[in-house]
Design a protein around this motif. Structure first.
Motif, mmCIF file in Angstrom:
data_model
loop_
_atom_site.group_PDB
_atom_site.id
_atom_site.type_symbol
_atom_site.label_atom_id
_atom_site.label_comp_id
_atom_site.label_asym_id
_atom_site.label_seq_id
_atom_site.Cartn_x
_atom_site.Cartn_y
_atom_site.Cartn_z
ATOM 1 N N LEU A 109 -18.739 13.540 -36.308
ATOM 2 C CA LEU A 109 -18.782 12.538 -35.249
ATOM 3 C C LEU A 109 -18.315 13.113 -33.910
ATOM 4 O O LEU A 109 -18.658 12.591 -32.835
ATOM 5 N N PHE A 110 -17.528 14.191 -33.979
ATOM 6 C CA PHE A 110 -16.995 14.804 -32.753
ATOM 7 C C PHE A 110 -17.908 15.902 -32.215
ATOM 8 O O PHE A 110 -17.603 16.502 -31.190
ATOM 9 N N LEU A 143 -13.362 20.857 -31.352
ATOM 10 C CA LEU A 143 -13.594 21.853 -32.401
ATOM 11 C C LEU A 143 -12.551 21.720 -33.510
ATOM 12 O O LEU A 143 -12.883 21.790 -34.710
ATOM 13 N N PHE A 144 -11.303 21.507 -33.115
ATOM 14 C CA PHE A 144 -10.243 21.337 -34.109
ATOM 15 C C PHE A 144 -10.501 20.117 -34.992
ATOM 16 O O PHE A 144 -10.350 20.170 -36.223
ATOM 17 N N LEU A 145 -10.919 19.015 -34.381
ATOM 18 C CA LEU A 145 -11.178 17.793 -35.148
ATOM 19 C C LEU A 145 -12.355 17.976 -36.106
ATOM 20 O O LEU A 145 -12.352 17.434 -37.219
ATOM 21 N N ILE A 146 -13.366 18.722 -35.684
ATOM 22 C CA ILE A 146 -14.508 18.983 -36.566
ATOM 23 C C ILE A 146 -14.071 19.773 -37.794
ATOM 24 O O ILE A 146 -14.488 19.494 -38.932
ATOM 25 N N THR A 160 -10.953 17.544 -39.896
ATOM 26 C CA THR A 160 -11.226 16.266 -40.543
ATOM 27 C C THR A 160 -12.271 16.434 -41.645
ATOM 28 O O THR A 160 -13.147 17.298 -41.554
ATOM 29 N N PRO A 161 -12.197 15.620 -42.692
ATOM 30 C CA PRO A 161 -13.095 15.817 -43.840
ATOM 31 C C PRO A 161 -14.525 15.331 -43.585
ATOM 32 O O PRO A 161 -14.758 14.353 -42.884
#
Length: 240
Positions: free
Chosen positions: A68-69, A55-58, A61-62
């Motif tokens: 992709l996650f 969730l954090f990466l979604i 990240t731009p």
């Protein structure tokens, strides 16, 4: 504080597992259960952390990179949900171990397809009725949690002998008319591993009327203490 090891304690550790009054009295079984419970908790925490990480990466990240996650987020949620559902099962296993002794059984009949006497199309082990040894009772794998390991070792005609040998002899604690714990022998055979709960559907599912299997009142009461739904041993009434 150090407690000296007594001769009685040393003798107890050398006792065969099926000589203990209950499986829970067997020291190696208690250690195996603690490891089993710890791994269940660690797995749940790990998948929750994985979900928050995805969730954090979604979010962090731009643009399209974050999306992709998204499959990872969904899969981590699915696995965390399954492990949350599984958390009560070690406690149920412990309840059975506290009532029945281990039986170390060689060459237990088993199969992947539907047993002719079973209502469910599931893989199974077959055990003797403890009060009528000539009657054979199939005990199915009704829960799909953590069954793949067992499926590979129950196997079929083309299953490698070394895989089948990993569940020989089978460790069994319980009553096949109601519920039981099965386990594979650990390396060296001194303790169990891969403990798994098996049960007859009426013994746990409230949609079914409990069945007494013509069991004695003592056997019914023992199964009740182990967590099974059984008719009242005196009045014959059914639990709600």
């Amino acid at each position: 504080m150090f407690f000296p090891e007594t001769s009685t304690h040393r003798e107890s550790l050398r006792m065969p597992p099926n000589d203990y009054s209950t499986a829970w009295d067997h020291p190696a079984t208690r250690r195996a259960w603690i490891q089993h419970m710890a791994m269940s908790v660690v797995s749940l925490v790990g998948w929750v952390v994985c979900w928050f990480g995805a969730l954090f990466l979604i979010v962090a990240t731009p643009g399209w990179i974050g999306w992709l996650f998204f499959p990872v987020l969904l899969y981590a949620f699915f696995r965390a949900f399954l492990h949350l559902f599984y958390i009560p099962w070690p406690a149920r296993i412990q309840r059975i171990l506290g009532q029945y002794p281990w039986q170390i059984l060689p060459a237990v009949p088993r199969g992947l397809g539907k047993h002719p006497k079973a209502r469910d199309d599931e893989m199974w082990f077959e055990f003797a009725n403890p009060e009528n040894p000539e009657e054979r009772i199939p005990l199915p794998f009704l829960s799909s949690m953590r069954t793949y390991w067992w499926m590979k070792r129950i196997g079929g005609p083309r299953t490698k002998p070394e895989l089948k040998a990993q569940i020989e002899p089978l460790w069994f604690a319980g009553d096949p008319r109601f519920l039981a714990v099965v386990a594979a022998p650990s390396r060296g055979g001194s303790g169990p591993k891969r403990m798994h709960l098996l049960y007859q559907r009426p013994a746990r599912d409230r949609r079914f009327v409990p069945v007494d299997w013509n069991a004695s009142p003592a056997a019914l009461e023992r199964a009740r203490r182990a967590g099974a739904r059984v008719p009242d041993p005196v009045s014959g009434t059914h639990p709600s």
